[in-house]
Design an enzyme around this catalytic site. Structure first.
Site, PDB file in Angstrom:
ATOM      1  N   PRO A 130     -47.273   2.475 -43.258  1.00 26.42           N
ATOM      2  CA  PRO A 130     -47.697   1.350 -44.086  1.00 26.42           C
ATOM      3  C   PRO A 130     -48.739   1.902 -45.087  1.00 26.42           C
ATOM      4  CG  PRO A 130     -47.882   0.825 -41.741  1.00 26.42           C
ATOM      5  CD  PRO A 130     -47.590   2.285 -41.836  1.00 26.42           C
ATOM      6  N   GLY A 131     -48.484   1.776 -46.363  1.00 25.34           N
ATOM      7  CA  GLY A 131     -49.447   2.283 -47.349  1.00 25.34           C
ATOM      8  C   GLY A 131     -49.243   3.742 -47.721  1.00 25.34           C
ATOM      9  N   GLY A 133     -45.827   5.758 -48.706  1.00 20.93           N
ATOM     10  CA  GLY A 133     -44.379   5.952 -48.850  1.00 20.93           C
ATOM     11  C   GLY A 133     -44.110   7.059 -49.848  1.00 20.93           C
ATOM     12  N   SER A 134     -44.201   6.733 -51.138  1.00 21.95           N
ATOM     13  CA  SER A 134     -43.969   7.756 -52.175  1.00 21.95           C
ATOM     14  C   SER A 134     -44.987   8.883 -52.037  1.00 21.95           C
ATOM     15  CB  SER A 134     -44.096   7.135 -53.569  1.00 21.95           C
ATOM     16  OG  SER A 134     -43.152   6.120 -53.726  1.00 21.95           O
ATOM     17  N   ASP A 246     -34.242  16.978 -49.319  1.00 24.23           N
ATOM     18  CA  ASP A 246     -33.311  17.516 -50.330  1.00 24.23           C
ATOM     19  C   ASP A 246     -31.868  17.263 -49.873  1.00 24.23           C
ATOM     20  OD1 ASP A 246     -35.123  18.467 -52.159  1.00 24.23           O
ATOM     21  OD2 ASP A 246     -35.000  20.570 -51.527  1.00 24.23           O
ATOM     22  N   ARG A 249     -30.949  13.475 -49.702  1.00 22.27           N
ATOM     23  CA  ARG A 249     -30.631  12.822 -50.983  1.00 22.27           C
ATOM     24  C   ARG A 249     -29.164  13.002 -51.350  1.00 22.27           C
ATOM     25  NH1 ARG A 249     -36.621  14.455 -53.240  1.00 22.27           N
ATOM     26  NH2 ARG A 249     -37.591  12.699 -52.170  1.00 22.27           N
ATOM     27  N   GLY A 337     -16.247 -13.752 -60.279  1.00 25.10           N
ATOM     28  CA  GLY A 337     -16.549 -15.151 -60.610  1.00 25.10           C
ATOM     29  C   GLY A 337     -17.230 -15.850 -59.443  1.00 25.10           C
ATOM     30  N   GLU A 361     -35.723   7.559 -49.183  1.00 25.48           N
ATOM     31  CA  GLU A 361     -35.637   9.010 -49.454  1.00 25.48           C
ATOM     32  C   GLU A 361     -36.112   9.323 -50.873  1.00 25.48           C
ATOM     33  OE1 GLU A 361     -32.587  11.163 -47.584  1.00 25.48           O
ATOM     34  OE2 GLU A 361     -32.449   9.736 -45.936  1.00 25.48           O
ATOM     35  N   THR A 363     -37.981   6.941 -54.253  1.00 22.32           N
ATOM     36  CA  THR A 363     -37.507   5.913 -55.200  1.00 22.32           C
ATOM     37  C   THR A 363     -36.961   6.583 -56.469  1.00 22.32           C
ATOM     38  OG1 THR A 363     -39.654   5.782 -56.305  1.00 22.32           O
ATOM     39  CG2 THR A 363     -39.328   4.318 -54.406  1.00 22.32           C
TER      40      THR A 363
HETATM   41  C1  LIG Z   1     -34.345   0.026 -45.213  1.00 20.56           C
HETATM   42  C2  LIG Z   1     -35.309   1.156 -45.296  1.00 20.56           C
HETATM   43  C3  LIG Z   1     -35.158   2.249 -44.448  1.00 20.56           C
HETATM   44  C4  LIG Z   1     -36.072   3.299 -44.485  1.00 20.56           C
HETATM   45  N1  LIG Z   1     -35.931   4.340 -43.602  1.00 20.56           N
HETATM   46  C5  LIG Z   1     -36.919   5.264 -43.509  1.00 20.56           C
HETATM   47  C6  LIG Z   1     -36.897   6.260 -42.481  1.00 20.56           C
HETATM   48  O1  LIG Z   1     -35.953   6.331 -41.670  1.00 20.56           O
HETATM   49  N2  LIG Z   1     -37.931   7.125 -42.390  1.00 20.56           N
HETATM   50  C7  LIG Z   1     -38.993   7.086 -43.250  1.00 20.56           C
HETATM   51  O2  LIG Z   1     -39.891   7.900 -43.111  1.00 20.56           O
HETATM   52  N3  LIG Z   1     -39.044   6.155 -44.233  1.00 20.56           N
HETATM   53  C8  LIG Z   1     -38.049   5.242 -44.391  1.00 20.56           C
HETATM   54  N4  LIG Z   1     -38.108   4.277 -45.359  1.00 20.56           N
HETATM   55  C9  LIG Z   1     -39.277   4.226 -46.246  1.00 20.56           C
HETATM   56  C10 LIG Z   1     -38.972   4.666 -47.671  1.00 20.56           C
HETATM   57  O3  LIG Z   1     -38.739   6.035 -47.722  1.00 20.56           O
HETATM   58  C11 LIG Z   1     -40.148   4.215 -48.554  1.00 20.56           C
HETATM   59  O4  LIG Z   1     -40.080   2.795 -48.623  1.00 20.56           O
HETATM   60  C12 LIG Z   1     -40.091   4.810 -49.939  1.00 20.56           C
HETATM   61  O5  LIG Z   1     -40.420   6.173 -49.912  1.00 20.56           O
HETATM   62  C13 LIG Z   1     -41.042   4.086 -50.911  1.00 20.56           C
HETATM   63  O6  LIG Z   1     -42.323   3.984 -50.376  1.00 20.56           O
HETATM   64  P1  LIG Z   1     -43.089   2.565 -50.363  1.00 20.56           P
HETATM   65  O7  LIG Z   1     -42.173   1.543 -49.825  1.00 20.56           O
HETATM   66  O8  LIG Z   1     -44.391   2.763 -49.697  1.00 20.56           O
HETATM   67  O9  LIG Z   1     -43.322   2.220 -51.897  1.00 20.56           O
HETATM   68  P2  LIG Z   1     -44.478   2.782 -52.835  1.00 20.56           P
HETATM   69  O10 LIG Z   1     -44.603   4.248 -52.693  1.00 20.56           O
HETATM   70  O11 LIG Z   1     -45.705   1.960 -52.620  1.00 20.56           O
HETATM   71  O12 LIG Z   1     -43.888   2.456 -54.268  1.00 20.56           O
HETATM   72  C14 LIG Z   1     -43.870   1.140 -54.822  1.00 20.56           C
HETATM   73  C15 LIG Z   1     -43.344   1.240 -56.254  1.00 20.56           C
HETATM   74  O13 LIG Z   1     -44.217   2.096 -57.042  1.00 20.56           O
HETATM   75  C16 LIG Z   1     -43.482   3.167 -57.595  1.00 20.56           C
HETATM   76  N5  LIG Z   1     -44.287   4.402 -57.574  1.00 20.56           N
HETATM   77  C17 LIG Z   1     -44.985   4.908 -56.523  1.00 20.56           C
HETATM   78  N6  LIG Z   1     -45.581   6.052 -56.880  1.00 20.56           N
HETATM   79  C18 LIG Z   1     -45.250   6.286 -58.179  1.00 20.56           C
HETATM   80  C19 LIG Z   1     -45.546   7.323 -59.123  1.00 20.56           C
HETATM   81  N7  LIG Z   1     -46.318   8.371 -58.790  1.00 20.56           N
HETATM   82  N8  LIG Z   1     -45.029   7.220 -60.375  1.00 20.56           N
HETATM   83  C20 LIG Z   1     -44.252   6.161 -60.719  1.00 20.56           C
HETATM   84  N9  LIG Z   1     -43.944   5.140 -59.864  1.00 20.56           N
HETATM   85  C21 LIG Z   1     -44.420   5.202 -58.615  1.00 20.56           C
HETATM   86  C22 LIG Z   1     -42.267   3.337 -56.709  1.00 20.56           C
HETATM   87  O14 LIG Z   1     -41.198   3.947 -57.396  1.00 20.56           O
HETATM   88  C23 LIG Z   1     -41.956   1.894 -56.330  1.00 20.56           C
HETATM   89  O15 LIG Z   1     -41.215   1.267 -57.348  1.00 20.56           O
HETATM   90  C24 LIG Z   1     -37.160   3.256 -45.401  1.00 20.56           C
HETATM   91  C25 LIG Z   1     -37.309   2.150 -46.256  1.00 20.56           C
HETATM   92  C26 LIG Z   1     -36.401   1.122 -46.212  1.00 20.56           C
HETATM   93  C27 LIG Z   1     -36.623  -0.064 -47.138  1.00 20.56           C
END
Ligand SMILES: Cc1cc2nc3c(=O)[nH]c(=O)nc-3n(C[C@H](O)[C@H](O)[C@H](O)COP(=O)(O)OP(=O)(O)OC[C@H]3O[C@@H](n4cnc5c(N)ncnc54)[C@H](O)[C@@H]3O)c2cc1C
Length: 383
Positions: A130-131, A133-134, A246, A249, A337, A361, A363
């Site tokens: 949580p908090g 991801g990217s 890698d 993806r 439709g 994997e 965004t």
């Molecule tokens: C159904 C599902 C299954 C998943 N399965 C797994 C799993 O098995 N294991 C695992 O580890 N994770 C998993 N994930 C997590 C997933 O990899 C993350 O949700 C993803 O990496 C995005 O992180 P976040 O949700 O925290 O979004 P954030 O990182 O908070 O991003 C929010 C938005 O900001 C944008 N953003 C963030 N940083 C930047 C930047 N530097 N420049 C431009 N734009 C940016 C992003 O593109 C996005 O649009 C899963 C997610 C889902 C929804």
């Protein structure tokens, strides 16, 4: 549609196995499983027995040893039937490959044989929090080393988020910081079997799409594991995960192409009933984009099969394939439709399922960042 590639016998074999699973087991149940959010554990175990949970794992450990192009072909075929069940298969293959690449002989014997024999339905990949991801290197989970009677162990605490197959997997690849004062260099990777004390799933997430896959948090609360649970060297866990992504993806690319195939099938069925020129135009546009996407996916898969660097090509493939599939499923909704607009209709489910492929994997924004970063690296080294 796979004909832009001459498949060898092993690749053809994977394709036929995957098509059979897709047509006979996954597709007929996909709509109902989507509504009831039910995880297809038995089907996944059967896939394991057929070698589809270790497509690129050596035969010595029960895999098919069929390579990455075969894997992409298999994922595409399965995703035509049910993208949600396919994501569990994909994460399992990704974790199995990481175990084979970075694991000790004991890890391979302990985990790969169970994954590739269908004893377990899946493996889990725990990177996100949580908090975090990217920016995965900002993770908060910790793994603190302890020494007791000259025995080294690690005590893990933290919460891993959005874990595909959470609560269902037999083993999880988990990252935590062995040096919390560091970023990526403080991260280590561990293999933790399900049922380990202090490592538990939460209730499943409610999702827009891919509802046949189960997604939970995995909570680490004073979870103590032996030092031999470490996958790769201490402090090198981030590169283990990035290496896995890698390849992952390529899987997401193929999954998106499979969903586009299913959407195109719906449009063609509609065209048989009503040959209007606008629907024909939507099909033509989608067909061309789907084939272009597949070529990008095959390029990345083939680079990986050759052991070459593929970070940029995998990102190009992922961003193009997943955005293409988003457009194609939208066109299916439009072209059908009122039937396209029907809740729980086939087109609507495909549109919902495909959305998350632009998120997990990495965004689309992160893929574009990786493509640009890799391009600049090449540019600088050529100067
Ligand atoms: C159904 C599902 C299954 C998943 N399965 C797994 C799993 O098995 N294991 C695992 O580890 N994770 C998993 N994930 C997590 C997933 O990899 C993350 O949700 C993803 O990496 C995005 O992180 P976040 O949700 O925290 O979004 P954030 O990182 O908070 O991003 C929010 C938005 O900001 C944008 N953003 C963030 N940083 C930047 C930047 N530097 N420049 C431009 N734009 C940016 C992003 O593109 C996005 O649009 C899963 C997610 C889902 C929804």
């Amino acid at each position: 549609m796979y004909s832009m590639l001459q498949l060898n016998d092993l690749q053809e074999n994977v394709l036929q196995r995957a098509l059979q699973f897709s047509d006979e087991l996954l597709a007929p149940e996909a709509a109902e499983r989507d509504q009831t959010e039910s995880f297809a554990a038995d089907h996944l175990k059967s896939m394991g027995r057929a070698g589809l949970l270790g497509v690129n794992v050596s035969q010595e450990y029960g895999g098919l040893g069929a390579g990455v192009v075969a894997y992409a072909v298999g994922v595409r075929a399965l995703a035509q039937g049910c993208a949600g069940t396919t994501v569990a298969m994909m994460v399992t293959n990704m974790v199995a490959e990481a175990i084979e690449k970075f694991g000790s002989e004991a890890h391979k014997k302990q985990y790969l044989t169970h994954l590739c024999s269908g004893k377990w339905p899946a493996a889990g990949f725990c990177l996100s929090e949580p908090g975090s991801g990217s920016d995965a290197a900002s993770m908060k989970a910790t793994a603190i080393k302890e020494l007791d009677d000259e025995q080294i162990s690690y005590r893990l605490n933290g919460t891993k988020a959005w874990v595909t197959s959470g609560g269902e997997a037999g083993v999880y690849l988990v990252t935590a910081k062995t040096d919390p004062s560091q970023g990526a260099r403080g991260v280590s990777a561990f293999l933790i079997p399900s049922g380990t004390e202090g490592f538990n799933p939460t209730a499943p997430e409610k999702k827009v799409g891919l509802r046949t896959s189960k997604t939970t948090q995995m909570v680490l609360e004073d979870c103590v594991i032996d030092a031999d649970a470490l996958l790769g060297e201490e402090g090198r866990g981030f590169s283990v995960m990035m290496n896995a992504l890698d390849g992952g993806r390529i899987g997401v690319s193929a999954q998106a192409v499979g969903v586009a195939d299913a959407a195109l099938k719906l449009m063609r069925r509609q065209y048989d009933l009503r040959q209007d020129s606008e629907l024909g135009r939507l099909i033509a546009q989608s067909q061309a984009e789907r084939d272009a996407a597949w070529l990008l996916c095959l390029r990345a898969a083939s680079l990986k099969d050759q052991g070459k660097r593929l970070t940029q090509q995998a990102s190009m493939s992922k961003v193009y394939c997943t955005e293409m599939a988003g457009r194609v499923t939208q066109r299916a909704v439009r072209g059908l439709g009122s039937a396209g607009h029907q809740a729980h209709g086939e087109a609507e489910r495909l549109m919902r399922d495909v959305r998350v492929m632009r998120i997990y994997e990495g965004t689309s924004e992160i893929q574009r960042f990786v493509i640009a970063r890799e391009e600049l690296k090449k540019h600088r080294s050529a100067r």
